[in-house]
Design an enzyme around this catalytic site. Structure first.
Site, PDB file in Angstrom:
ATOM      1  CG  ASP A  37      -0.214  -0.023   2.515  1.00 21.14           C
ATOM      2  OD1 ASP A  37       1.041   0.028   2.502  1.00 21.14           O
ATOM      3  OD2 ASP A  37      -0.868  -0.077   3.574  1.00 21.14           O
ATOM      4  N   GLY A  38       2.181   1.118  -0.093  1.00 22.63           N
ATOM      5  CA  GLY A  38       3.041   2.297  -0.214  1.00 22.63           C
ATOM      6  C   GLY A  38       3.695   2.747   1.072  1.00 22.63           C
ATOM      7  CD  GLU A  39       1.336   2.157   6.362  1.00 19.25           C
ATOM      8  OE1 GLU A  39       1.947   1.266   7.006  1.00 19.25           O
ATOM      9  OE2 GLU A  39       0.223   2.596   6.679  1.00 19.25           O
ATOM     10  NE  ARG A  93      12.301  27.017  -2.541  1.00 17.55           N
ATOM     11  CZ  ARG A  93      12.167  26.315  -3.657  1.00 17.55           C
ATOM     12  NH1 ARG A  93      12.267  26.913  -4.820  1.00 17.55           N
ATOM     13  NH2 ARG A  93      11.944  25.014  -3.599  1.00 17.55           N
ATOM     14  CG  HIS A 126      15.411  30.354   0.708  1.00 14.28           C
ATOM     15  ND1 HIS A 126      15.754  30.856  -0.527  1.00 14.28           N
ATOM     16  CD2 HIS A 126      14.355  31.087   1.127  1.00 14.28           C
ATOM     17  CE1 HIS A 126      14.944  31.838  -0.845  1.00 14.28           C
ATOM     18  NE2 HIS A 126      14.074  31.994   0.144  1.00 14.28           N
ATOM     19  CE  LYS A 189      13.863  36.121  -6.861  1.00 13.68           C
ATOM     20  NZ  LYS A 189      14.438  34.769  -6.995  1.00 13.68           N
TER      21      LYS A 189
HETATM   22  C1  R5P Z   1      14.494  32.605  -4.016  1.00 19.15           C
HETATM   23  O1  R5P Z   1      14.436  33.799  -3.969  1.00 19.15           O
HETATM   24  C2  R5P Z   1      15.741  31.829  -4.259  1.00 19.15           C
HETATM   25  O2  R5P Z   1      16.864  32.479  -3.764  1.00 19.15           O
HETATM   26  C3  R5P Z   1      15.901  31.471  -5.706  1.00 19.15           C
HETATM   27  O3  R5P Z   1      16.191  32.638  -6.445  1.00 19.15           O
HETATM   28  C4  R5P Z   1      14.647  30.823  -6.226  1.00 19.15           C
HETATM   29  O4  R5P Z   1      14.239  29.785  -5.394  1.00 19.15           O
HETATM   30  C5  R5P Z   1      14.840  30.332  -7.630  1.00 19.15           C
HETATM   31  O5  R5P Z   1      13.664  29.766  -8.070  1.00 19.15           O
HETATM   32  P1  R5P Z   1      13.273  29.725  -9.587  1.00 19.15           P
HETATM   33  O6  R5P Z   1      14.335  28.944 -10.292  1.00 19.15           O
HETATM   34  O7  R5P Z   1      11.943  29.033  -9.594  1.00 19.15           O
HETATM   35  O8  R5P Z   1      13.184  31.156 -10.068  1.00 19.15           O
END
Ligand code: R5P
Length: 298
Positions: A37-39, A93, A126, A189
């Site tokens: 079952d995937g467990e 993230r 991150h 960004k």
């Molecule tokens: C986010 O700001 C990270 O530092 C990367 O720039 C980001 O995760 C890159 O993701 P993607 O390749 O989807 O633009």
């Protein structure tokens, strides 16, 4: 060397063995059985009092349950001090509730992992909105190593301009220029969606006629790198290469990046990937794990 061992599932065997060699430690595979079952059913060999579990945690949803089961198996086999070596830590993230009603994934993941391990070693985590990684992992010590020097030197660029795609990457671009020569610049960004980003002005005059190297922690959809590369080429860069710590992208994105005029794509082996150009085992062994295994404070 303290009595220590590195344990890993089969899929992580090559990188985990490299780490064990760098540490002068034993390597022991973790057994994984899937029920119909995937467990998962996980089993460990006898473990040293101080043990590491190495795991590449890309595609984390499928890996989280086996990871927690492996921690339990290793404890039952004698690991008193258990360190997770996860060069890529997922879910960081999702470090705030972006839209009302969302789960705060970083903290949910962090609490689960923190409850199973005594410490965590990672690389280029991150940290956009995270100030205290230990707190996110339930108070467990998290050692966050930098792969910037490794990546900057792996490319052997001649007088490059390292480019930060966002403000958080600026310190990496500056450190890369310090380590490998050259200069740095950076964009601002704004992310509009999973695959949509807008980059604000960088000092693009700095790249005219020069080799640009975009440096980032993660490449996933490739939107960030493609947008930065387009701006750099429009600004007259002689070439655009990229170096990322964690290569999360599939082959189709790799093809798109190359099609967008990016020359070389380099990554660390935090995630096995065709672009891997820098091995992390020596960094992990020297900078992080030896002191941890010796039970020194992080
Ligand atoms: C986010 O700001 C990270 O530092 C990367 O720039 C980001 O995760 C890159 O993701 P993607 O390749 O989807 O633009």
């Amino acid at each position: 060397m303290t009595a220590a061992a590195v344990h890993a599932f089969d899929r992580d065997g090559p990188a985990a063995r490299r780490l064990a060699r760098a540490l002068g430690a034993a390597f022991a595979p973790i057994g994984l059985h899937r029920f119909p079952d995937g467990e998962s059913s996980v089993s460990a060999a006898p473990a040293a009092a101080v043990s590491c579990l190495y795991s590449a945690l890309n595609r984390p949803d499928a890996k989280l349950a086996p990871l927690l089961l492996a921690a339990d198996a290793l404890r039952r086999r004698g690991a008193d001090r258990l360190i997770l070596v996860a060069p890529y830590l997922p879910y960081l993230r999702q470090d705030r509730v972006f839209v009302p009603g969302q789960a705060l994934s970083r903290d949910v993941f962090g609490r689960a992992v923190g409850s199973a391990f005594d410490g965590i070693i990672t690389v280029q985590a991150h940290m956009h909105r995270t100030r205290d990684l230990d707190a996110a992992f339930g108070g467990r010590p998290v050692l966050n190593l930098s792969a910037v020097t490794l990546l900057a030197q792996a490319g052997r660029w001649n007088d490059p301009v390292f480019v930060a795609p966002d403000i958080e990457a600026e310190s990496w671009a500056r450190a890369a220029a310090d380590a490998a020569g050259g200069t740095w610049t950076g964009f601002r960004k704004v992310r509009d969606g999973d695959r949509e980003v807008r980059l604000g002005p960088a000092r693009v005059d700095a790249v005219r006629g020069r080799q640009a190297v975009i440096l980032d922690d993660i490449c996933s959809s490739g939107a960030t790198l493609m947008s930065a590369a387009a701006s750099l080429r429009a600004a007259g860069a002689a070439g655009v290469d990229v170096a990322v710590a964690h290569a999360l992208f599939p082959p189709v994105v790799q093809a798109r990046l190359l099609g967008a005029g990016i020359g070389r794509i380099l990554s660390t082996d935090s995630i096995p990937h065709p672009t891997n150009a820098a091995r992390l085992a020596p960094l992990l062994a020297q900078a992080g794990i030896s002191p941890l295994l010796l039970a020194s404070p992080l």
